[in-house]
Design an enzyme around this catalytic site. Structure first.
Site, PDB file in Angstrom:
ATOM      1  N   HIS A 160       0.816  -1.201   0.000  1.00 25.00           N
ATOM      2  CA  HIS A 160       0.000   0.000   0.000  1.00 25.00           C
ATOM      3  C   HIS A 160       0.860   1.266   0.000  1.00 25.00           C
ATOM      4  CE1 HIS A 160      -4.007  -1.933   1.549  1.00 25.00           C
ATOM      5  NE2 HIS A 160      -3.548  -2.483   0.442  1.00 25.00           N
ATOM      6  N   GLU A 162       0.789   4.032   1.781  1.00 20.61           N
ATOM      7  CA  GLU A 162       1.268   4.506   3.077  1.00 20.61           C
ATOM      8  C   GLU A 162       2.475   3.689   3.535  1.00 20.61           C
ATOM      9  OE1 GLU A 162      -3.331   4.444   3.313  1.00 20.61           O
ATOM     10  OE2 GLU A 162      -1.724   3.403   2.245  1.00 20.61           O
ATOM     11  N   CYS A 188      -5.792   1.280   5.571  1.00 20.63           N
ATOM     12  CA  CYS A 188      -6.364   0.026   6.060  1.00 20.63           C
ATOM     13  C   CYS A 188      -5.840  -0.222   7.470  1.00 20.63           C
ATOM     14  CB  CYS A 188      -5.991  -1.125   5.135  1.00 20.63           C
ATOM     15  SG  CYS A 188      -4.213  -1.516   5.158  1.00 20.63           S
ATOM     16  N   CYS A 191      -1.910  -0.713   7.576  1.00 18.92           N
ATOM     17  CA  CYS A 191      -1.183   0.548   7.386  1.00 18.92           C
ATOM     18  C   CYS A 191      -1.363   1.464   8.589  1.00 18.92           C
ATOM     19  CB  CYS A 191      -1.653   1.243   6.111  1.00 18.92           C
ATOM     20  SG  CYS A 191      -1.033   0.487   4.592  1.00 18.92           S
TER      21      CYS A 191
END
Length: 230
Positions: A160, A162, A188, A191
């Site tokens: 992801h 992040e 999410c 993260c």
């Protein structure tokens, strides 16, 4: 393709006195080839002329409407949150996942120190979630997919945005303690845990993730969470 629901329709006026309307601006959900929806904006004049294209921001749609109406385009200085979120959006345009494109920027004292976008780990092929039902002998309904269709499979190798931004900062010895993270989609749960342990104290997101457990964890642990719509 688009799904025009006239979401958040706004009447636009010629000047601040709001005495003479020139048209309308509204949100449009653009359906990408992957099936995901992406937020854009459309406009129409009071005479019924509709924009021939979609704009990526409400500000751009208003500017296009004013230009069509032969009015000077008002240039407003964007806030720091808007400016940094635009940077995150540019990073999202670099994303290599075919299902969703997300960008993130980590900032200290309004200066970017790291950035990232979602995609597979370095050295792996890009994500590909294109439907491959056509490879099978028959597909009873094109609107539905077989259970083992490529478009139904999870992102097993994607990192992801992040996480990539945090990893880049760590790899290069850049502290993220007390930083703000701008992301085009709220983090999410996984993260969110990385954000907390990286010492990031504020998160600004342009859209909510399908599962809000990450946002709830951040709030529970004292991380400020704000919205900055694109």
């Amino acid at each position: 393709m688009s799904d025009e629901d006239n979401i958040n329709e706004q009447r636009i006026y010629e000047d601040d006195a709001q005495t003479k309307p020139i048209g309308f601006v509204w949100q449009v959900n653009v359906i990408l080839p992957s099936g995901a929806k992406e937020k854009h904006y459309a406009w129409s004049s009071m005479q019924g002329y509709k924009s021939p294209f979609f704009c990526t921001t409400r500000t751009a749609a208003i500017a296009a409407l004013r230009e069509h109406s032969n009015l000077p385009v008002k240039k407003t200085r964007p806030s720091m949150d808007q400016t940094l979120m635009y940077m995150a959006k540019l990073m999202a345009d670099r994303a290599t996942c075919s299902r969703a494109q997300v960008g993130a920027v980590i900032v200290i004292e309004t200066r970017p120190v790291s950035s990232g976008y979602n995609g597979t780990a370095t050295g792996l092929p890009h994500c590909n979630h294109a439907c491959d039902c056509t490879k099978l002998p028959t597909n009873p309904d094109p609107k539905h997919h077989w259970a083992d269709c490529n478009s139904k499979q999870p992102c097993r190798f994607s990192v992801h945005a992040e996480a990539n931004a945090i990893a880049f900062a760590a790899k290069n010895g850049v502290s993220t303690n007390g930083a703000t993270l701008y992301t085009t989609m709220a983090p999410c749960l996984e993260c969110a845990k990385l954000i907390v342990n990286a010492g990031i104290t504020r998160v600004v997101a342009a859209a909510q993730y399908r599962d809000d457990s990450g946002t709830r964890l951040l709030l529970q642990l004292g991380v400020q969470v704000h919205a900055e719509l694109l």
